[in-house]
Design a protein around this motif. Structure first.
Motif, PDB file in Angstrom:
ATOM      1  N   PHE A 190     -53.523 -57.632 -46.677  1.00  9.65           N
ATOM      2  CA  PHE A 190     -52.159 -57.507 -46.159  1.00  9.65           C
ATOM      3  C   PHE A 190     -51.816 -56.073 -45.750  1.00  9.65           C
ATOM      4  N   ASP A 191     -52.833 -55.257 -45.523  1.00 12.15           N
ATOM      5  CA  ASP A 191     -52.620 -53.934 -44.930  1.00 12.15           C
ATOM      6  C   ASP A 191     -51.977 -54.099 -43.555  1.00 12.15           C
ATOM      7  N   VAL A 192     -51.191 -53.111 -43.125  1.00 10.58           N
ATOM      8  CA  VAL A 192     -50.534 -53.210 -41.815  1.00 10.58           C
ATOM      9  C   VAL A 192     -51.525 -53.141 -40.660  1.00 10.58           C
ATOM     10  N   HIS A 193     -52.695 -52.558 -40.908  1.00  8.50           N
ATOM     11  CA  HIS A 193     -53.745 -52.483 -39.893  1.00  8.50           C
ATOM     12  C   HIS A 193     -54.801 -53.557 -40.164  1.00  8.50           C
ATOM     13  N   HIS A 194     -55.331 -54.109 -39.102  1.00  9.95           N
ATOM     14  CA  HIS A 194     -56.354 -55.132 -39.249  1.00  9.95           C
ATOM     15  C   HIS A 194     -57.637 -54.538 -39.822  1.00  9.95           C
ATOM     16  N   GLY A 195     -58.277 -55.266 -40.720  1.00  6.73           N
ATOM     17  CA  GLY A 195     -59.534 -54.810 -41.320  1.00  6.73           C
ATOM     18  C   GLY A 195     -60.716 -55.163 -40.432  1.00  6.73           C
ATOM     19  N   ASN A 196     -60.855 -54.440 -39.348  1.00  3.76           N
ATOM     20  CA  ASN A 196     -61.931 -54.718 -38.381  1.00  3.76           C
ATOM     21  C   ASN A 196     -63.304 -54.675 -39.034  1.00  3.76           C
ATOM     22  N   HIS A 254     -51.292 -55.117 -31.865  1.00  2.00           N
ATOM     23  CA  HIS A 254     -51.308 -54.084 -30.814  1.00  2.00           C
ATOM     24  C   HIS A 254     -51.290 -52.654 -31.356  1.00  2.00           C
ATOM     25  N   ILE A 255     -51.752 -52.443 -32.563  1.00  5.84           N
ATOM     26  CA  ILE A 255     -51.917 -51.081 -33.071  1.00  5.84           C
ATOM     27  C   ILE A 255     -53.368 -50.925 -33.519  1.00  5.84           C
ATOM     28  N   PHE A 256     -53.712 -49.728 -33.986  1.00  2.00           N
ATOM     29  CA  PHE A 256     -55.059 -49.453 -34.468  1.00  2.00           C
ATOM     30  C   PHE A 256     -55.476 -50.539 -35.461  1.00  2.00           C
ATOM     31  N   PRO A 257     -56.697 -51.027 -35.364  1.00  2.00           N
ATOM     32  CA  PRO A 257     -57.807 -50.635 -34.491  1.00  2.00           C
ATOM     33  C   PRO A 257     -57.944 -51.477 -33.231  1.00  2.00           C
ATOM     34  N   GLY A 258     -56.951 -52.321 -32.943  1.00  2.08           N
ATOM     35  CA  GLY A 258     -56.990 -53.119 -31.729  1.00  2.08           C
ATOM     36  C   GLY A 258     -57.682 -54.458 -31.869  1.00  2.08           C
TER      37      GLY A 258
END
Length: 309
Positions: A161-167, A188-192
């Motif tokens: 549930f981090d705000v950034h995707h765990g690519n 639409h934010i890092f890391p895309g």
């Protein structure tokens, strides 16, 4: 059985330089809030160093070698545009891996009820052959593979549930039918990465991107309607949380609007799923969170619930 906090002094030594958001003060803030008497009975365990074998379970050998070679003898080294190392960073990264794997060991053996790993550097952006996004080794993915390889589990899930995707976690899990990845994150934010149509080779990846400004109700709906039903179908033997607290409304690096109440609510949902599916086996590993007070208070609410299990 108790809840355990895995920690290590080296997490304070990972210096990223002035102005970097992933800074030692994050760990200081977490430790300060955990001095409250509500956490007096919390078992505190010094994290061991992770091993090369554990890292190589999910990372390419040349990635490990590249990270080792990049460590500076003094000062700071820029590994990528946002990922910085100091002379003690490798030690910190190894103990972060060790914390996650040791937590899995304790929960798998039944000596721990659940565990929270207060670690840095974080891990979920680290891909099998690339460091990025403040991350060197993918702590949660390594722990998931460790549960399969070392404990013989056939299905392990990581919920993020981090705000950034765990690519990184997604890339490592993409071809594996035994590992499930579910993520809410700001779109639409890092890391895309992290589109809803990114499903993996075995349909074991579930992404729920959220528009900028989304509140906790939108996140909980994504869990209730998409992630948790897929998790129940997968039926894991262990759940690992990539616990990033940077979707908080005060966090400076993104634009979601969650509160401490929302982190408590999603933690409760995940714990309920763990009770139903995998004998309550649950390990939580710290990822992001860059507003110090929001991070500290959100971690406190998350960990207090784990202790009540």
């Amino acid at each position: 059985m108790q809840t355990a906090l895995f920690q290590h002094q080296s997490f304070l030594g990972h210096d990223t330089g002035a102005g970097h958001p992933e800074r030692p003060e994050r760990m200081t803030a977490v430790h300060r809030v955990l001095e409250d008497e509500a956490f007096a009975l919390l078992e505190r365990i010094e994290a061991p160093a992770g091993t090369e074998d554990q890292i190589l379970g999910v990372h390419a050998a040349h990635h490990l070698q590249r990270v080792q070679a990049a460590m500076p003898e003094s000062g700071l080294a820029m590994i990528t545009g946002d990922t910085v190392a100091c002379p003690t960073t490798l030690t910190s990264a190894l103990h972060a891996v060790g914390a996650a794997c040791a937590a899995v060991d304790g929960v798998a053996a039944g000596t721990l009820r659940n565990a929270f790993c207060a670690v840095r550097p974080p891990g979920h952006h680290a891909e099998s052959d690339r460091a990025m996004g403040f991350c060197f080794f993918n702590n949660a993915a390594i722990a998931a593979h460790h549960a399969v390889h070392h404990h013989g589990m056939e299905r392990v899930a990581v919920l993020d549930f981090d705000v950034h995707h765990g690519n990184g976690t997604q890339e490592i899990f993409w071809k594996r039918p035994d590992l499930f990845y579910g993520s809410t994150h700001q779109e639409h934010i890092f890391p895309g990465t992290g589109r809803a149509d990114e499903r993996g080779d075995h349909n074991t990846i579930v992404n729920a991107p959220l528009p900028m400004g989304s509140n906790g109700a939108a996140m909980l709906a994504a869990f209730d309607e998409r992630i948790l039903p897929a998790l129940r179908t997968f039926h894991p033997e262990l759940i690992i949380i990539s616990a990033g607290f940077d979707a908080h409304r005060l966090d400076p690096l993104a634009g979601l609007a969650w509160t401490e109440d929302d982190y408590e609510a999603v933690t409760r949902r995940i714990m309920t799923a763990a009770d139903e599916l995998c004998g309550s086996r649950l390990v939580s590993v710290l990822e992001g969170g860059y507003h110090l007070d929001a991070l500290a208070h959100s971690v406190a609410r998350h960990l207090r619930l784990l202790m009540e299990a």
